[in-house]
Every structure is written in C-alpha cells, then in structure tokens.
Design an enzyme around this catalytic site. Structure first.
Site, mmCIF file in Angstrom:
data_model
loop_
_atom_site.group_PDB
_atom_site.id
_atom_site.type_symbol
_atom_site.label_atom_id
_atom_site.label_comp_id
_atom_site.label_asym_id
_atom_site.label_seq_id
_atom_site.Cartn_x
_atom_site.Cartn_y
_atom_site.Cartn_z
ATOM 1 N N LYS A 12 -11.643 -10.441 -5.491
ATOM 2 C CA LYS A 12 -13.003 -9.871 -5.540
ATOM 3 C C LYS A 12 -12.864 -8.421 -6.106
ATOM 4 C CE LYS A 12 -14.370 -10.446 -1.356
ATOM 5 N NZ LYS A 12 -15.273 -10.244 -0.288
ATOM 6 N N LYS B 133 -3.078 -13.914 -7.344
ATOM 7 C CA LYS B 133 -4.197 -14.384 -6.781
ATOM 8 C C LYS B 133 -5.450 -13.953 -7.138
ATOM 9 C CE LYS B 133 -5.326 -12.341 -2.773
ATOM 10 N NZ LYS B 133 -5.458 -11.989 -1.237
ATOM 11 N N LYS C 262 0.887 -1.094 -0.064
ATOM 12 C CA LYS C 262 0.126 -0.057 0.090
ATOM 13 C C LYS C 262 0.729 1.127 -0.027
ATOM 14 C CE LYS C 262 -4.066 -2.320 2.066
ATOM 15 N NZ LYS C 262 -5.021 -1.922 0.737
#
Length: 287
Positions: A157, A154, A73
């Site tokens: 969503k 990976k 991040k």
C-alpha cells in the site's frame, strides 16, 4: 503549541481515527462477523502497553536487532525512535495478552511470530511458570502477493504507484486498467516459474486465490493462450470477487456510527478479558 502545530496534530489524529475505521470496514466487508469475533482498536485497551513494557524488560536487545524490519529501517535511516525499535515486543503483547495459540500472518510476518514464541518461552522460564502458550502461525496457500509491476517485489500500500496493487475498493474499470497494464513477459501462455517468469507466476497465483482454483488448473486452462486473453479472464475473476466486498464497504462507509459502535463494543469485551489476564500476569510477576 502554535496554531499550525495544533492544526497538524488534529489532522494526524483524524487520519488515525479514519484509518482505523477504514480497516474495520475492510475486515467487516470481507466477512468478519462482529457477533462471532472481537473487533476493536488496540489503542483502546491500555493493557497492551502494560504487557509490552513487562515483556520488553525480558527481551534482549540483540533479538530485536536481528529482526529483518529493524535492519531495513536502520539501513534506510528511518529507525529513529524507541517505539519503532520495540514495536515487535508490542506485537507479541497483542498476541499473548489474549492467549492466542494460532495467528494468521503473511510470509513477511513469520519472524514476528517466531519472536513472540521466544518471548513467551522467556517469560515462562524466567518466572518458572508455563503461563503463555507459544503461538503458531497460520499461512494461506499464497503467503505473499507481489507487485503488479515487479514480480520480485511485494505488493504494498505504501508504493507510490497505485498501479502496483489491487485495492479492495477499486472500481471494476480501475481493476481492468491495472491488470491490462500489469507487467508480463514475451513468452506465450502462462506457467509457474518464479525464477524466470515472476510476473506471470504472480498473476497466476492471484487468479488462483480469488477463484479457489489450484495454480495447476489455471496453467492448464491458459497454457496456450495469449496474455491478453489470460488478463481478460483474470480481470473478470477479480471483479466478481471484489465487487460484493466493495459494495459492502460503501454501505459501511455510509454508516460510520455503526462501525464505531462495533469497535467500541469490541473494545469493552477485549478490556474485560485483558484486565483479567493482566491481573494473573501481575501476580506471576509479583507486582
């Protein structure tokens, strides 16, 4: 707050409420029994935040800066608040507040459990009392499901393309379409080779996970098959496994008051446990 801000805030609040209910629906549809477990929204138990603050006072900054998600991040510029920086401490509080000893997590959450163990030990050492039991992570055979489009990435969503993943509420037709378009390779048959055949390996592992078969059994069955035949069988397996879950989810969505009542009853039970635990923790900490 002007009218536009008020509308956006209301939409945000509704999204949180609906998202929480949808998660509860998914868990219940997958088989969680509210009579055997405590299902609730974390935000409805304020003791989580209180314990997070106390544990945060004992957690060195460099522990949080070493977290993989922090580094990611920070690099992409999305680490812009204290809440995000200290979120791993809140996760530790979620676990330690109830004295959990074993925590089921995916591979990407292993580091969070290791941090939780470190925080538990730090608390015990600081107050010279073995109160928290450092928890152990529980992993399934297949700890990480990869994208249907990129076998080294990976499944998520948050990916913009819905065709990178299988959702539990996908229709049978949509599952068929997604598997048909899933990336494979030019080699005939199937095999396990994460380095050279990551996409096929991922599909084999998905097949094994929904049928409770070993990857060796899947490979033996389809080692000489074309990809179309393999994908067709995988599609049927997914449809059979997810169909009943999807139907249960639809049934629960039609009765939101039932889901809300389960969450509220769970929160009441969790609060009773949390209140008693925080009383003990306050006594240890001296406040």
């Amino acid at each position: 707050m002007n009218g536009r801000d008020a509308k956006e805030e209301e939409e945000r609040r509704m999204n949180i409420k609906e998202g929480s209910r949808e998660m509860a629906i998914a868990l219940l549809a997958c088989g969680l029994d509210s009579k055997k477990c405590i299902l609730f929204q974390q935000s409805h138990v304020p003791q989580h935040a209180e314990l997070s603050w106390l544990l945060g006072c004992l957690t060195p900054n460099n522990w949080l800066e070493s977290m993989i998600q922090f580094k990611t991040k920070k690099e992409d510029g999305t680490l812009n608040s204290l809440g995000l920086f200290g979120y791993p401490v809140l996760m530790a509080a979620d676990i330690l507040l109830y004295g959990a000893t074993h925590v089921p997590v995916g591979e990407d959450q292993r580091q969070h459990i290791e941090l939780t163990r470190d925080i538990a030990i730090q608390f015990n050492n600081y107050y010279k009392k073995d109160y928290f039991v450092p928890p152990t992570s529980i992993h399934t055979t297949f700890q990480r499901v990869m994208s249907l489009k990129e076998g080294r990435k990976k499944m998520s969503k948050s990916d913009p393309s819905d065709y990178t993943r299988i959702n539990m509420n996908d229709s049978s037709d949509l599952i068929q379409s997604k598997i048909k378009k899933a990336t494979t390779d030019s080699t005939k048959g199937v095999s396990i080779d994460k380095e050279n055949r990551p996409e096929i390996t991922n599909l084999v592992e998905i097949f094994a996970s929904v049928t409770n078969k070993s990857t060796e059994m899947i490979v033996e069955e389809f080692k000489d098959s074309g990809h179309a035949a393999f994908k067709s069988a995988l599609t049927v397996a997914l449809q059979e496994r997810l169909g009943p879950i999807r139907e249960k989810m639809d049934s629960l969505r039609a009765n939101p008051s039932l889901v809300d009542s389960i969450l509220e009853e769970g929160a009441e039970t969790a609060r009773r446990i949390a209140i008693n635990r925080m009383k003990e923790i306050r006594e240890i900490a001296g406040y």
